[in-house]
Design an enzyme around this catalytic site. Sequence first.
Site, mmCIF file in Angstrom:
data_model
loop_
_atom_site.group_PDB
_atom_site.id
_atom_site.type_symbol
_atom_site.label_atom_id
_atom_site.label_comp_id
_atom_site.label_asym_id
_atom_site.label_seq_id
_atom_site.Cartn_x
_atom_site.Cartn_y
_atom_site.Cartn_z
ATOM 1 N N LYS A 49 -15.513 -10.407 -15.057
ATOM 2 C CA LYS A 49 -14.197 -10.871 -15.512
ATOM 3 C C LYS A 49 -13.348 -11.369 -14.338
ATOM 4 O O LYS A 49 -12.803 -12.474 -14.379
ATOM 5 C CB LYS A 49 -13.468 -9.722 -16.218
ATOM 6 C CG LYS A 49 -12.009 -10.015 -16.504
ATOM 7 C CD LYS A 49 -11.305 -8.856 -17.171
ATOM 8 C CE LYS A 49 -10.858 -7.756 -16.245
ATOM 9 N NZ LYS A 49 -9.562 -7.978 -15.569
ATOM 10 N N ASN A 50 -13.230 -10.559 -13.300
ATOM 11 C CA ASN A 50 -12.303 -10.903 -12.228
ATOM 12 C C ASN A 50 -12.767 -12.104 -11.404
ATOM 13 O O ASN A 50 -11.949 -12.769 -10.775
ATOM 14 C CB ASN A 50 -12.043 -9.697 -11.326
ATOM 15 C CG ASN A 50 -11.165 -8.668 -12.021
ATOM 16 O OD1 ASN A 50 -10.590 -8.950 -13.076
ATOM 17 N ND2 ASN A 50 -11.067 -7.477 -11.439
ATOM 18 N N ARG A 119 -1.584 -10.736 -15.566
ATOM 19 C CA ARG A 119 -1.069 -11.069 -14.238
ATOM 20 C C ARG A 119 -1.934 -12.074 -13.490
ATOM 21 O O ARG A 119 -1.440 -12.823 -12.654
ATOM 22 C CB ARG A 119 -0.970 -9.810 -13.398
ATOM 23 C CG ARG A 119 -0.082 -8.749 -13.985
ATOM 24 C CD ARG A 119 -0.169 -7.509 -13.164
ATOM 25 N NE ARG A 119 0.186 -7.802 -11.786
ATOM 26 C CZ ARG A 119 1.431 -7.858 -11.332
ATOM 27 N NH1 ARG A 119 2.428 -7.600 -12.123
ATOM 28 N NH2 ARG A 119 1.674 -8.152 -10.074
ATOM 29 N N CYS A 143 3.305 -3.719 -13.879
ATOM 30 C CA CYS A 143 2.130 -3.577 -14.727
ATOM 31 C C CYS A 143 2.147 -2.172 -15.295
ATOM 32 O O CYS A 143 3.023 -1.381 -14.980
ATOM 33 C CB CYS A 143 0.893 -3.925 -13.915
ATOM 34 S SG CYS A 143 -0.315 -2.680 -13.680
ATOM 35 N N ARG A 148 3.641 -4.147 -9.161
ATOM 36 C CA ARG A 148 2.545 -4.835 -8.474
ATOM 37 C C ARG A 148 3.114 -6.126 -7.917
ATOM 38 O O ARG A 148 3.153 -7.144 -8.585
ATOM 39 C CB ARG A 148 1.386 -5.110 -9.442
ATOM 40 C CG ARG A 148 0.563 -3.863 -9.720
ATOM 41 C CD ARG A 148 -0.509 -4.124 -10.723
ATOM 42 N NE ARG A 148 -1.640 -4.866 -10.192
ATOM 43 C CZ ARG A 148 -2.681 -5.250 -10.929
ATOM 44 N NH1 ARG A 148 -2.713 -4.965 -12.216
ATOM 45 N NH2 ARG A 148 -3.680 -5.911 -10.398
ATOM 46 N N ASP A 151 4.467 -10.584 -3.299
ATOM 47 C CA ASP A 151 5.073 -11.080 -2.051
ATOM 48 C C ASP A 151 4.046 -11.713 -1.111
ATOM 49 O O ASP A 151 4.321 -12.726 -0.462
ATOM 50 C CB ASP A 151 5.814 -9.926 -1.334
ATOM 51 C CG ASP A 151 4.906 -8.735 -1.063
ATOM 52 O OD1 ASP A 151 4.176 -8.325 -1.988
ATOM 53 O OD2 ASP A 151 4.906 -8.218 0.070
ATOM 54 N N LEU A 152 2.847 -11.151 -1.060
ATOM 55 C CA LEU A 152 1.838 -11.696 -0.144
ATOM 56 C C LEU A 152 1.401 -13.093 -0.578
ATOM 57 O O LEU A 152 1.142 -13.963 0.253
ATOM 58 C CB LEU A 152 0.621 -10.769 -0.072
ATOM 59 C CG LEU A 152 0.879 -9.352 0.455
ATOM 60 C CD1 LEU A 152 -0.366 -8.489 0.325
ATOM 61 C CD2 LEU A 152 1.327 -9.398 1.916
ATOM 62 N N ASP A 331 -10.846 0.282 -9.669
ATOM 63 C CA ASP A 331 -11.151 -0.011 -11.073
ATOM 64 C C ASP A 331 -12.201 0.930 -11.666
ATOM 65 O O ASP A 331 -12.520 0.830 -12.853
ATOM 66 C CB ASP A 331 -11.618 -1.472 -11.220
ATOM 67 C CG ASP A 331 -10.465 -2.464 -11.096
ATOM 68 O OD1 ASP A 331 -9.301 -2.027 -11.090
ATOM 69 O OD2 ASP A 331 -10.737 -3.674 -11.000
ATOM 70 N N VAL A 353 -5.365 2.517 -3.287
ATOM 71 C CA VAL A 353 -5.069 1.105 -3.566
ATOM 72 C C VAL A 353 -3.841 1.008 -4.470
ATOM 73 O O VAL A 353 -2.904 0.262 -4.196
ATOM 74 C CB VAL A 353 -6.290 0.383 -4.173
ATOM 75 C CG1 VAL A 353 -5.961 -1.080 -4.491
ATOM 76 C CG2 VAL A 353 -7.482 0.456 -3.226
ATOM 77 N N ARG A 423 -9.734 -6.601 -23.331
ATOM 78 C CA ARG A 423 -9.401 -7.516 -22.236
ATOM 79 C C ARG A 423 -10.564 -7.640 -21.264
ATOM 80 O O ARG A 423 -10.733 -8.681 -20.632
ATOM 81 C CB ARG A 423 -8.180 -6.994 -21.451
ATOM 82 C CG ARG A 423 -6.894 -7.067 -22.212
ATOM 83 C CD ARG A 423 -5.743 -6.664 -21.342
ATOM 84 N NE ARG A 423 -5.663 -7.556 -20.173
ATOM 85 C CZ ARG A 423 -4.702 -7.529 -19.278
ATOM 86 N NH1 ARG A 423 -3.718 -6.650 -19.405
ATOM 87 N NH2 ARG A 423 -4.689 -8.357 -18.257
#
Length: 447
Positions: A49-50, A119, A143, A148, A151-152, A331, A353, A423
């Site tokens: 997925k990612n 997101r 989230c 979350r 800014d980066l 995850d 994380v 999802r």
Amino acid sequence: MLRTLLCSERIGPVAGTVTITADAQHHMDKFIIRGGNRLSGSVAVSGAKNASLALMPATLLADGVCRLENTPRLRDITTMSTLLETMGVEVRHPGTIIELDTSNIRSYEAPYDLVKKMRASFYVLGPLLGRFGYAKVSYPGGCAWGPRPVDLHLKAMQKLGAEIEIEAGYVIAKADRLRGADISFDISSVGATGNALMAAVLAKGTTVIRNAATEPEITQLALFLQRMGAHIDGIGGNCLVIEGVETLHSANDKNIPDRIEAGTYLAAAAATGGEVRLERVDPSQLTVVLSKFREAGCEIETGEDHVTLRAPERLEAVNVTTAIYPGFPTDMQAQWMAMMAVAQGSTVVTDTVYFDRFNHVPELQRLGAHIDVTKNTAVIHGLDRLTGATVMSTDLRASASLLIAGLVAKGNTEVLRVYHIDRGYEAIELKLRDLGADIQRVDSEEY
Ligand code: UD1
């Protein structure tokens, strides 16, 4: 639609109560699990997925048709397709191949309605800015498990020469043409690395991304960008050097397997004392996870594209601390906790994380699990068995942990709000049922 294709013939005895297509109805689905079955058999792992969520927006960088094999059929993928369609991309997703035609892009905007659902929609920022010099992307809110920030991502775009304004909840980014820059991330971020990479490939000059994320999904993105004509050095490492080019061209690719889906089935099999063979998986992306399963007493065998796991009678408690790749993935944290809830002894699970990612804990406690949380650390006191109850999904991986807990709980467990699980897990109840789980998806009035 997904369920028409995947599930219509295979819904069990409650078929009469299942509504197949309407999205609104889909939101009301719940799973009913009767715990106690040992899982055994084989399961094919879907595409990651990612990785897909990065590859799909990357197609915005060139005109033409891109064909991406092994793209899973998931709600998040549908959301990304819808987002790209609002920009003029034509998307077809028959089976597991997705085709994206980017020849007629007419909008550079990601609306709040879609970004708030997912997101990862923020990934369109880099490619739109790089190619068209303009992007208007809704600023993502918090989230399910806390803030979350982005800014980066924004700092990286500014480094590349973009002007950024925040207006009425939207990020508006502008640049005539981006120019290469030295970007050094304070925190290793998957999303910010992906966005910076997609912006930099069309920038003028050289970009260096330091402390880049090394997750396999980012490597896959970089390889795809290379196929499109990008010049990227250091792929797979934490320093990426990009030589900007004038234009890119469309390309095809095959997506990697989903390492988190793979780990979830291993956890489900291990928790139930079962035996499972994963097909179409890349064991090299699961090294740390597999070593943790071994420590817990599981026998693991790996081949080029398969993994088998044989669980002991009772799992041993094994501590985990999440970390960036190749460390233990955040995850997989919730699923590990569900497994450890029935292990021998006490386990310490620390998430470095996401400090607040513990929404699954109160729900696991409803199933009888003994868990104490202090700051970003949970201590799980293993029990012989959990007890079925009604629980609520709060986010994707939390729901996976509840299914695992339900599979080992005595009696019936009902998991509400399964749209979270849809999802990110393709046909999960079918895959689990093939492994011998007693699980049904039913339409529910409860929400
Ligand atoms: C991605 C994954 C998600 C996974 C996460 C960590 C996708 C679509 N999602 O999310 O499933 O849990 O990686 O492996 O690929 N951070 C900042 N500022 C930023 C961006 C991130 O402070 O601008 C922080 C985050 O709060 C977090 C850490 O960096 O503490 C890592 O997050 P990141 O790698 O960016 O996660 P995502 O890309 O959002």
